[in-house]
Design a protein around this motif. Structure first.
Motif, short mmCIF file in Angstrom:
data_model
loop_
_atom_site.label_atom_id
_atom_site.label_comp_id
_atom_site.label_asym_id
_atom_site.label_seq_id
_atom_site.Cartn_x
_atom_site.Cartn_y
_atom_site.Cartn_z
N CYS A 37 0.72 -1.35 0.27
CA CYS A 37 -0.08 -0.01 0.09
C CYS A 37 0.97 1.01 -0.10
O CYS A 37 1.97 1.28 0.47
CB CYS A 37 -0.68 0.08 1.10
N ARG A 43 -0.13 3.74 14.82
CA ARG A 43 -0.43 2.32 15.06
C ARG A 43 -1.31 1.94 16.18
O ARG A 43 -2.22 1.20 15.92
CB ARG A 43 0.90 1.54 15.03
N ALA A 76 -4.81 2.87 14.51
CA ALA A 76 -5.22 2.43 13.10
C ALA A 76 -6.72 1.74 13.40
O ALA A 76 -6.89 1.05 14.09
CB ALA A 76 -3.98 1.38 12.74
N ARG A 77 -7.11 1.93 12.10
CA ARG A 77 -8.56 1.40 11.94
C ARG A 77 -8.30 0.04 11.12
O ARG A 77 -9.29 -0.98 11.10
CB ARG A 77 -9.41 2.17 11.12
N ASN A 78 -7.32 -0.22 10.55
CA ASN A 78 -7.05 -1.56 9.78
C ASN A 78 -6.17 -2.29 10.61
O ASN A 78 -5.52 -1.80 11.52
CB ASN A 78 -6.62 -1.12 8.36
N SER A 79 -5.88 -3.41 10.17
CA SER A 79 -4.90 -4.39 10.98
C SER A 79 -3.60 -4.54 10.23
O SER A 79 -3.06 -5.68 10.50
CB SER A 79 -5.61 -5.76 11.17
N ASN A 80 -3.11 -3.43 9.46
CA ASN A 80 -1.99 -3.49 8.84
C ASN A 80 -0.72 -3.56 9.88
O ASN A 80 -0.49 -2.64 10.48
CB ASN A 80 -1.79 -2.11 7.87
N GLN A 81 -0.07 -4.62 9.78
CA GLN A 81 1.01 -4.92 10.63
C GLN A 81 2.33 -4.85 10.11
O GLN A 81 3.44 -5.06 10.71
CB GLN A 81 0.83 -6.33 11.30
N TYR A 101 -3.38 4.25 7.31
CA TYR A 101 -3.97 3.34 8.38
C TYR A 101 -5.47 3.63 8.68
O TYR A 101 -5.95 3.47 9.84
CB TYR A 101 -3.09 3.61 9.81
N GLN A 102 -5.88 4.44 7.81
CA GLN A 102 -7.37 4.80 8.00
C GLN A 102 -7.67 5.47 9.20
O GLN A 102 -8.85 5.07 9.78
CB GLN A 102 -8.18 3.55 7.49
#
Ligand code: PMV
Length: 333
Positions: free
Chosen positions: A2, A81, A84-89, A124-125
């Motif tokens: 992304c 982090r 973050a609203r998404n779980s992008n690790q 990270y929305q």
């Protein structure tokens, strides 16, 4: 993979943020107000990228890899982090470029951190207020998250939750407003704003007078002047606030000196011009460096630039200026 790319501009304060009540959270001792420049001028451009193949977080500034462990940068990354609203690790790679000199008192860190946080927030929305995250990178960065005239409210909570920036008016409210930056010296400043602020708050007696007795009223007056587009009041308080910031710096022990002879010559020049035209048409303000930022209305630009060119041509002879050429003669000729 992304990727997000953002641009954020520098902001120039008319009521200066000078002094922290909390060095770690970057909480100021006063409210401040600035204007953010259009993005087609002095700006930072930042690309953030995450990928499953990245082994560690990394950052490049103006093409050169920098230390990712920088505590302020880590503050921003950690807070992003957490929210973050998404779980992008995945690990993140950051590339940032300024189209102007870095750390020369031209608010480069403000544009840089604002841009970084806006880009990461998109990645990270995060949708709610992000100015407090930008603030933890570089205080004044919180004001560059928005355009137009912006107020950074110092807040009262000890965790800094209410120390956030809010737009007073968008740029379209006062489209005639112009900003000129006179670059006196574009090398790295000798005393960082952090060190200058710390020394001022610890040693200047005048600083208490500024915080308690001057700023609360000045903030209200200038905010109203912006809303009413009252240039005279706006300009007078901008000038006085710049001078007061540098006065408290000079009152620090040892003194913190940012302006040089050319800066003072510009100050005299602006006052002489305003006197000659019998109106306050130009305001100056100086950050933590010798460069001047001038606020003026579009209608004043051609005449002012003409006079400026006359007195500050390439290879200017400052001695000649000091001997006292009068502006009225030039304007009337
Ligand atoms: O945000 P910092 O740490 O770069 O401090 C900025 C301080 C001034 O530019 C001098 C004033 C201001 O309000 O921008």
């Amino acid at each position: 993979m992304c990727t997000v790319t953002c641009i954020a501009s520098i902001n120039i304060a008319v009521i200066k943020y000078w002094g922290k009540r909390d060095e770690v959270l970057i909480l100021p001792v006063n409210d401040s107000i600035s204007a953010t420049l259009d993005t087609d001028h002095l700006h930072a451009k930042t690309t953030v990228m995450t990928s499953s193949t990245f082994k560690e977080d990394r950052i490049w500034l103006n093409g050169k890899e920098e230390e990712i462990k920088n505590p302020r940068l880590q503050n921003c990354l950690t807070q992003i982090r957490k929210r973050a609203r998404n779980s992008n690790q995945w690990k993140v790679h950051i590339c940032s470029e300024n189209n102007f000199p870095t750390a020369a008192g031209l608010a480069s860190s403000a544009a840089g951190y604002a841009c970084l946080v806006v880009a990461l927030a998109k990645l990270y929305q995060i949708e709610d207020d992000i100015t407090s995250i930008a603030r933890s990178g570089s205080g004044s960065a919180c004001r560059s998250v928005m355009g137009g005239f912006v107020k950074w409210c110092m807040g009262s909570e000890s965790n800094g939750a209410d120390s956030i920036a809010k737009q007073i008016v968008p740029a379209s409210h006062w489209p005639e407003m112009r900003i000129l930056i006179l670059v006196v010296n574009d090398t790295k400043k000798k005393i960082s704003s952090s060190i200058g602020m710390k020394r001022t708050i610890e040693t200047s007696d005048l600083m208490q007078h500024r915080i308690k007795h001057v700023l609360p009223n000045r903030i209200k007056i200038i905010e109203q002047a912006i809303i009413e587009k009252d240039f005279k009041t706006f300009a007078e308080h901008t000038i006085k606030d710049s001078n007061q910031m540098h006065a408290v710096c000079l009152d620090a022990y040892p003194p913190v000196v940012y302006m040089n002879d050319v800066s003072h010559t510009i100050i005299n020049f602006v006052h002489a011009y305003n006197e000659a035209v019998n109106e306050v048409k130009v305001a100056y303000t100086f950050d933590a460096g010798p460069n001047a930022t001038l606020y003026l209305l579009e209608e004043s630009v051609p005449e002012f630039m003409g006079v400026l060119d006359h007195f500050f041509p390439p290879g200017i002879n400052l001695e000649q200026y000091r001997k006292g050429l009068t502006f009225k003669e030039v304007i009337n000729s």
